[in-house]
Design a protein around this motif. Structure first.
Motif, PDB file in Angstrom:
ATOM      1  N   VAL A   1       0.878  -1.428   0.156  1.00 20.80           N
ATOM      2  CA  VAL A   1       0.054   0.075  -0.113  1.00 20.80           C
ATOM      3  C   VAL A   1       0.876   1.426  -0.044  1.00 20.80           C
ATOM      4  CG1 VAL A   1      -1.641   1.429   1.120  1.00 20.80           C
ATOM      5  CG2 VAL A   1      -2.036  -1.076   1.108  1.00 20.80           C
ATOM      6  N   TRP A   2       1.938   1.263   0.879  1.00 21.01           N
ATOM      7  CA  TRP A   2       2.832   2.317   0.779  1.00 21.01           C
ATOM      8  C   TRP A   2       3.441   2.553  -0.740  1.00 21.01           C
ATOM      9  CZ3 TRP A   2       8.061   2.206   3.972  1.00 21.01           C
ATOM     10  CH2 TRP A   2       8.921   3.531   3.795  1.00 21.01           C
ATOM     11  N   ALA A   3       3.799   1.684  -1.283  1.00 20.71           N
ATOM     12  CA  ALA A   3       4.386   1.774  -2.662  1.00 20.71           C
ATOM     13  C   ALA A   3       3.378   2.295  -3.650  1.00 20.71           C
ATOM     14  CB  ALA A   3       5.022   0.295  -3.370  1.00 20.71           C
ATOM     15  N   LEU A   4       2.283   1.761  -3.332  1.00 23.35           N
ATOM     16  CA  LEU A   4       1.037   2.129  -4.141  1.00 23.35           C
ATOM     17  C   LEU A   4       0.919   3.512  -4.322  1.00 23.35           C
ATOM     18  CD1 LEU A   4      -1.153   1.523  -6.315  1.00 23.35           C
ATOM     19  CD2 LEU A   4      -2.783   0.860  -4.322  1.00 23.35           C
TER      20      LEU A   4
ATOM     21  N   ALA B   1       6.675   5.605 -11.676  1.00 24.76           N
ATOM     22  CA  ALA B   1       5.406   5.798 -11.114  1.00 24.76           C
ATOM     23  C   ALA B   1       4.443   4.698 -11.524  1.00 24.76           C
ATOM     24  CB  ALA B   1       5.035   6.943 -10.879  1.00 24.76           C
ATOM     25  N   ILE B   2       4.145   4.769 -12.784  1.00 27.83           N
ATOM     26  CA  ILE B   2       3.124   3.716 -13.430  1.00 27.83           C
ATOM     27  C   ILE B   2       3.531   2.414 -13.375  1.00 27.83           C
ATOM     28  CG2 ILE B   2       2.461   3.130 -15.707  1.00 27.83           C
ATOM     29  CD1 ILE B   2       2.414   5.942 -16.383  1.00 27.83           C
ATOM     30  N   ALA B   3       4.787   2.258 -13.373  1.00 26.32           N
ATOM     31  CA  ALA B   3       5.359   0.819 -12.987  1.00 26.32           C
ATOM     32  C   ALA B   3       5.231   0.266 -11.809  1.00 26.32           C
ATOM     33  CB  ALA B   3       6.983   0.654 -13.617  1.00 26.32           C
ATOM     34  N   ALA B   4       5.551   1.146 -10.695  1.00 26.39           N
ATOM     35  CA  ALA B   4       5.258   0.881  -9.193  1.00 26.39           C
ATOM     36  C   ALA B   4       3.788   0.491  -9.226  1.00 26.39           C
ATOM     37  CB  ALA B   4       5.732   2.145  -8.354  1.00 26.39           C
TER      38      ALA B   4
ATOM     39  N   ALA C   1       2.485  -2.826  -7.779  1.00 19.46           N
ATOM     40  CA  ALA C   1       1.787  -3.096  -6.363  1.00 19.46           C
ATOM     41  C   ALA C   1       0.467  -3.664  -6.529  1.00 19.46           C
ATOM     42  CB  ALA C   1       2.006  -1.626  -5.722  1.00 19.46           C
ATOM     43  N   ALA C   2      -0.057  -3.070  -7.427  1.00 20.44           N
ATOM     44  CA  ALA C   2      -1.614  -3.747  -7.663  1.00 20.44           C
ATOM     45  C   ALA C   2      -1.406  -4.949  -8.042  1.00 20.44           C
ATOM     46  CB  ALA C   2      -2.283  -3.051  -8.752  1.00 20.44           C
ATOM     47  N   LEU C   3      -0.346  -5.750  -8.725  1.00 23.18           N
ATOM     48  CA  LEU C   3      -0.536  -7.140  -8.809  1.00 23.18           C
ATOM     49  C   LEU C   3       0.168  -7.920  -7.626  1.00 23.18           C
ATOM     50  CD1 LEU C   3       0.777  -6.967 -12.663  1.00 23.18           C
ATOM     51  CD2 LEU C   3      -1.284  -7.522 -11.800  1.00 23.18           C
TER      52      LEU C   3
END
Length: 216
Positions: free
Chosen positions: A163-166, A182-185, A189-191
């Motif tokens: 959640v922090w990374a997201l 940021a988009i890759a992060a 994080a969502a996956l």
């Protein structure tokens, strides 16, 4: 004897002229206030560059100041140069979010793989050594308590850091601090939860098969 000729008469002196004041100009007396100069670089009504009228001099330093916004020669608002001056520099925020999301996803998946296989192996052996019942007996997990604890820690720690990374990835995307990172992060994080539970299910099934002897 003839009388002498009379001397010629002296010429009459010219009549004195009287001085008269010059008449007023047709448009009135000239004003003492100089006309306001036209801004440097602008065109005069005649179409050429502005030149002061005869008898007037521009003040010192005229034309050296920077033109006001909107004046001829001034950069317009929203120009690329002005926008780049206020554009945030650096992509560290997005890079950190991506690295954090990747480490958390890989670490949580690794913890899930190790703990799930150990749980399946130990529980499978307990199940194989007991009589078959329709109800699941949670006591079969007693020999693998450490593995169950590892699975729980991997899940909750991975959730918190994920959640922090997201959130950090979203902030970096909004602030344009490493947009691609940021988009890759955000994607990683969502996956993360999907990867975690997929690996957990797969290794748990493999461990149960190895413990009960079904897989062999």
């Amino acid at each position: 004897m003839a009388p002498p000729a009379a001397a010629p008469a002296a010429p009459a002196a010219p009549a004195p002229t009287t001085w008269a004041a010059p008449s007023a100009p047709p448009f009135g007396a000239p004003s003492a206030v100089a006309p306001s100069p036209t801004p440097a670089g602008s065109a005069s009504p005649a179409g050429g560059a502005y030149a002061p009228p005869a008898g007037y001099a521009l003040p010192a330093g005229y034309g050296t100041h920077a033109p006001a916004p909107g004046a001829p020669g001034a950069p317009y608002v929203g120009a690329p140069g002005a926008a780049s001056a206020h554009r945030p520099s650096g992509r560290g925020l997005g890079v950190v979010a991506f690295v954090l999301a990747t480490v958390v996803t890989v670490g949580a998946a690794l913890g899930a793989a190790i703990s799930a296989f150990a749980i399946g192996l130990g529980a499978g052996r307990e199940i194989a050594g007991r009589p078959f019942t329709a109800d699941f007996d949670w006591s079969v997990l007693a020999p693998v308590r450490e593995s169950v604890l590892l699975a729980e820690v991997s899940f909750w720690l991975g959730t918190a850091l994920g959640v922090w990374a997201l959130v950090q990835g979203i902030i970096a995307l909004v602030k344009d601090r490493g947009r691609a990172w940021a988009i890759a992060a955000i994607v990683v994080a969502a996956l993360g939860p999907i990867v975690f539970f997929t690996i957990l299910q797969g290794f748990l099934t493999a461990g149960l098969g190895a413990g009960t002897g079904i897989g062999g």
